[in-house]
Design a protein around this motif. Structure first.
Motif, PDB file in Angstrom:
ATOM      1  N   ALA A 271      -6.049  -7.692   3.235  1.00 21.52           N
ATOM      2  CA  ALA A 271      -7.022  -6.956   2.435  1.00 21.52           C
ATOM      3  C   ALA A 271      -6.870  -7.199   0.940  1.00 21.52           C
ATOM      4  N   LEU A 272      -5.674  -7.539   0.488  1.00 17.01           N
ATOM      5  CA  LEU A 272      -5.367  -7.603  -0.941  1.00 17.01           C
ATOM      6  C   LEU A 272      -6.256  -8.544  -1.750  1.00 17.01           C
ATOM      7  N   PRO A 273      -6.606  -9.753  -1.273  1.00 14.90           N
ATOM      8  CA  PRO A 273      -7.412 -10.657  -2.117  1.00 14.90           C
ATOM      9  C   PRO A 273      -8.753 -10.080  -2.536  1.00 14.90           C
ATOM     10  N   ASN A 274      -9.315  -9.156  -1.758  1.00 18.41           N
ATOM     11  CA  ASN A 274     -10.620  -8.587  -2.098  1.00 18.41           C
ATOM     12  C   ASN A 274     -10.523  -7.269  -2.849  1.00 18.41           C
ATOM     13  N   ALA A 275      -9.296  -6.823  -3.126  1.00 17.24           N
ATOM     14  CA  ALA A 275      -9.103  -5.519  -3.765  1.00 17.24           C
ATOM     15  C   ALA A 275      -8.907  -5.682  -5.272  1.00 17.24           C
ATOM     16  N   ASP A 276      -9.332  -4.686  -6.015  1.00 18.74           N
ATOM     17  CA  ASP A 276      -9.176  -4.655  -7.470  1.00 18.74           C
ATOM     18  C   ASP A 276      -8.697  -3.281  -7.898  1.00 18.74           C
ATOM     19  N   GLY A 277      -8.148  -3.211  -9.106  1.00 20.84           N
ATOM     20  CA  GLY A 277      -7.806  -1.934  -9.690  1.00 20.84           C
ATOM     21  C   GLY A 277      -6.844  -1.118  -8.849  1.00 20.84           C
ATOM     22  N   GLN A 278      -7.135   0.192  -8.729  1.00 22.62           N
ATOM     23  CA  GLN A 278      -6.252   1.100  -8.017  1.00 22.62           C
ATOM     24  C   GLN A 278      -6.108   0.755  -6.537  1.00 22.62           C
ATOM     25  N   PRO A 279      -7.183   0.368  -5.817  1.00 29.19           N
ATOM     26  CA  PRO A 279      -6.985  -0.038  -4.423  1.00 29.19           C
ATOM     27  C   PRO A 279      -5.993  -1.184  -4.277  1.00 29.19           C
ATOM     28  N   ALA A 280      -6.041  -2.145  -5.189  1.00 31.77           N
ATOM     29  CA  ALA A 280      -5.096  -3.262  -5.121  1.00 31.77           C
ATOM     30  C   ALA A 280      -3.676  -2.786  -5.362  1.00 31.77           C
ATOM     31  N   GLU A 281      -3.500  -1.881  -6.326  1.00 33.81           N
ATOM     32  CA  GLU A 281      -2.157  -1.354  -6.587  1.00 33.81           C
ATOM     33  C   GLU A 281      -1.624  -0.572  -5.391  1.00 33.81           C
ATOM     34  N   SER A 282      -2.508   0.186  -4.728  1.00 30.12           N
ATOM     35  CA  SER A 282      -2.083   0.938  -3.547  1.00 30.12           C
ATOM     36  C   SER A 282      -1.640  -0.006  -2.436  1.00 30.12           C
ATOM     37  N   LEU A 283      -2.383  -1.095  -2.240  1.00 29.66           N
ATOM     38  CA  LEU A 283      -1.996  -2.073  -1.217  1.00 29.66           C
ATOM     39  C   LEU A 283      -0.656  -2.721  -1.559  1.00 29.66           C
ATOM     40  N   ARG A 284      -0.466  -3.084  -2.819  1.00 27.07           N
ATOM     41  CA  ARG A 284       0.812  -3.691  -3.221  1.00 27.07           C
ATOM     42  C   ARG A 284       1.966  -2.711  -3.008  1.00 27.07           C
ATOM     43  N   SER A 285       1.735  -1.444  -3.340  1.00 25.34           N
ATOM     44  CA  SER A 285       2.777  -0.439  -3.139  1.00 25.34           C
ATOM     45  C   SER A 285       3.135  -0.316  -1.661  1.00 25.34           C
ATOM     46  N   GLY A 286       2.109  -0.324  -0.794  1.00 26.03           N
ATOM     47  CA  GLY A 286       2.376  -0.259   0.632  1.00 26.03           C
ATOM     48  C   GLY A 286       3.125  -1.479   1.137  1.00 26.03           C
ATOM     49  N   ILE A 287       2.756  -2.651   0.632  1.00 22.50           N
ATOM     50  CA  ILE A 287       3.434  -3.887   1.042  1.00 22.50           C
ATOM     51  C   ILE A 287       4.901  -3.850   0.618  1.00 22.50           C
ATOM     52  N   ARG A 288       5.170  -3.394  -0.605  1.00 26.32           N
ATOM     53  CA  ARG A 288       6.557  -3.297  -1.074  1.00 26.32           C
ATOM     54  C   ARG A 288       7.357  -2.337  -0.183  1.00 26.32           C
ATOM     55  N   SER A 289       6.750  -1.193   0.146  1.00 24.51           N
ATOM     56  CA  SER A 289       7.452  -0.214   0.983  1.00 24.51           C
ATOM     57  C   SER A 289       7.769  -0.796   2.353  1.00 24.51           C
ATOM     58  N   ALA A 290       6.803  -1.480   2.952  1.00 23.68           N
ATOM     59  CA  ALA A 290       7.035  -2.088   4.270  1.00 23.68           C
ATOM     60  C   ALA A 290       8.109  -3.168   4.188  1.00 23.68           C
ATOM     61  N   ARG A 291       8.088  -3.953   3.120  1.00 23.98           N
ATOM     62  CA  ARG A 291       9.089  -5.014   2.957  1.00 23.98           C
ATOM     63  C   ARG A 291      10.481  -4.416   2.793  1.00 23.98           C
ATOM     64  N   GLU A 292      10.576  -3.345   2.004  1.00 22.11           N
ATOM     65  CA  GLU A 292      11.877  -2.697   1.816  1.00 22.11           C
ATOM     66  C   GLU A 292      12.414  -2.126   3.129  1.00 22.11           C
ATOM     67  N   ARG A 293      11.516  -1.559   3.959  1.00 21.43           N
ATOM     68  CA  ARG A 293      11.953  -1.035   5.255  1.00 21.43           C
ATOM     69  C   ARG A 293      12.504  -2.155   6.135  1.00 21.43           C
ATOM     70  N   LEU A 294      11.844  -3.299   6.114  1.00 22.17           N
ATOM     71  CA  LEU A 294      12.318  -4.425   6.926  1.00 22.17           C
ATOM     72  C   LEU A 294      13.674  -4.917   6.438  1.00 22.17           C
ATOM     73  N   ILE A 295      13.846  -4.981   5.127  1.00 19.59           N
ATOM     74  CA  ILE A 295      15.137  -5.433   4.567  1.00 19.59           C
ATOM     75  C   ILE A 295      16.239  -4.442   4.902  1.00 19.59           C
ATOM     76  N   GLU A 296      15.918  -3.135   4.818  1.00 21.56           N
ATOM     77  CA  GLU A 296      16.901  -2.106   5.172  1.00 21.56           C
ATOM     78  C   GLU A 296      17.315  -2.204   6.642  1.00 21.56           C
ATOM     79  N   ALA A 297      16.384  -2.689   7.472  1.00 15.72           N
ATOM     80  CA  ALA A 297      16.685  -2.843   8.900  1.00 15.72           C
ATOM     81  C   ALA A 297      17.422  -4.141   9.188  1.00 15.72           C
ATOM     82  N   GLY A 298      17.735  -4.908   8.164  1.00 22.91           N
ATOM     83  CA  GLY A 298      18.490  -6.137   8.338  1.00 22.91           C
ATOM     84  C   GLY A 298      17.661  -7.361   8.620  1.00 22.91           C
ATOM     85  N   GLU A 299      16.346  -7.260   8.497  1.00 28.62           N
ATOM     86  CA  GLU A 299      15.486  -8.419   8.751  1.00 28.62           C
ATOM     87  C   GLU A 299      15.306  -9.230   7.477  1.00 28.62           C
TER      88      GLU A 299
END
Length: 423
Positions: A271-299
């Motif tokens: 979804a990110l390539p079509n998002a701008d402004g606050q929606p794009a920031e919300s998507l990036r924040s969600g992606i960072r959170s998901a990535r951090e969860r995966l790293i915490e799980a050892g992946e």
């Protein structure tokens, strides 16, 4: 409203009286003696035809009804004239009273009925009942002091009153639905978006986006829980637009809550390539959170280029030698574009009076979702004072350029001076 309907009834009775007037007039004439029945029948026929033509001219009758009623008059005329000829052996006048025929009565009644029905039908479709009601009774309209902006409640009430009069106004329903979303009245927002989809053509460019917002309103109205109805709306949305941001965002939320962080990242990255402004920031924040969860799980999770913040900081100024050639209100267009290209990737608009100014160009200022600053490695940065006021460059404009500028990893503040005159 009682006064309104009494007025309508009174006007309808007046119209019926006008239609029935020839019948009453004919009944009075029936008591007069020494009247030529044949001439009278012809005169009545011509009068009725004239009345029908008037009704046709003002659109109270359609062509089909006009033809049928005229044919009935012609038949009645032939019958009456035939009777007269049978009763009269010479050219002498018959002083018999003229009676109102059954056909004439039927014609008058049909006309009266048509006038009433057509008037009410036209008013029901094109009338402004709600607005007229507020005009007759100002207490029904939202009250506000003269010169003051309406409150949120008053604005909503006015919009709802408008939609009662214009229920097919898709834009109005969209405004109302978004307002209720902002007020977190999700059930009302659901109803609003449903009406938008009801009246908006399915081939409209905005249809898929509204469908995604409808799914989002349903999601919030149901306490943030996905169910079969929401998933069906999402599937319908993505069938129309596979990259619809809101629908993909909801699927990412569902995957994240189920602990499937990698799938959530995939939906949000899509979804990110079509998002701008606050929606794009919300998507990036969600992606960072998901990535951090995966790293915490050892992946192991690779670096995600889309998460890198790309921005260019500029100090824009005007050469002192050119001050006399510009007006403080002239626009200044500041933008970054690919080296050798023409389409800006990020742009802002100031005036000469704003200079000198510090400007930040980033992906939130993209002219098109698919053409962002982060999509290229190098750009040229341009600041141009438009003497014509138009974005298109013309001879006599003042301009400054820095080229090439590396996009990734740029931390320095660039000094951009407007010091050239376009030839």
């Amino acid at each position: 409203m009682t006064a309104l309907w009494l007025g309508i009834a009174l006007l309808t009775l007046c119209a019926v009286a006008i239609v029935m007037l020839p019948v009453v007039r004919l009944r009075r004439q029936s008591a007069e003696a020494n009247v030529d029945r044949k001439d009278l029948n012809i005169a009545i026929y011509e009068e009725r035809v004239a009345e029908l033509e008037e009704e046709l001219a003002v659109a109270n009758l359609d062509q089909e009804s006009f033809a049928a009623l005229k044919l009935e008059l012609e038949r009645n005329l032939l019958v009456d004239v035939s009777d007269t000829d049978t009763d009269t052996d010479t050219d002498t006048e018959v002083a018999a009273p003229q009676k109102v025929t059954l056909g004439a009565k039927v014609t008058a009644c049909v006309l009266a009925l048509l006038v009433s029905v057509m008037a009410l039908s036209i008013y029901a479709k094109y009338g402004h009942q709600a607005e007229l009601a507020m005009a007759l009774d100002p207490s029904l309209a939202p009250q506000q002091a003269e010169g003051e902006m309406p409150t949120m409640e008053q604005a909503i009430a006015q919009l709802e009153a408008r939609l009662e009069v214009e229920p097919e106004n898709a834009e109005g329903w969209y405004m109302l639905a978004n307002t209720y979303m902002g007020l977190e009245q999700f059930d009302k927002a659901v109803a609003g978006f449903a009406n938008v989809l009801k009246y908006l053509p399915q081939d409209a460019q905005q249809y898929a986006g509204v469908s995604g917002q409808y799914a989002q309103a349903l999601f919030f109205a149901k306490g943030g829980k996905m169910d079969a109805q929401i998933r069906q709306v999402i599937d319908q949305t993505l069938a129309l637009e596979p990259l619809e941001i809101t629908a993909l965002g909801l699927l990412g939320i569902e995957a994240f809550e189920m602990g499937d962080y990698r799938t959530a990242m995939e939906y949000w990255l899509k979804a990110l390539p079509n998002a701008d402004g606050q929606p794009a920031e919300s998507l990036r924040s969600g992606i960072r959170s998901a990535r951090e969860r995966l790293i915490e799980a050892g992946e192991e999770v690779a670096e995600i280029p889309e998460l890198k913040q790309v921005e260019l900081r500029l100090n824009v100024s005007l050469d002192q030698n050119l001050l006399a050639q510009v007006d403080p209100q002239q626009p200044v267009f500041i933008f970054a574009r690919p080296v050798g290209g023409r389409m800006p990737l990020a742009a802002v608009r100031l005036t000469v009076a704003d200079l000198p100014a510090t400007v930040v160009l980033d992906d939130s200022l993209a002219m098109q979702p698919q053409s962002k600053l982060s999509s290229v490695d190098q750009v040229e940065v341009v600041a141009r004072i438009s003497t014509s006021g138009e974005p298109k460059p013309q001879a006599g404009d003042l301009m400054g350029v820095i080229s090439p500028v590396a996009v990734q990893g740029q931390v320095d503040i660039l000094d951009l001076s407007i010091d050239q005159i376009v030839e």
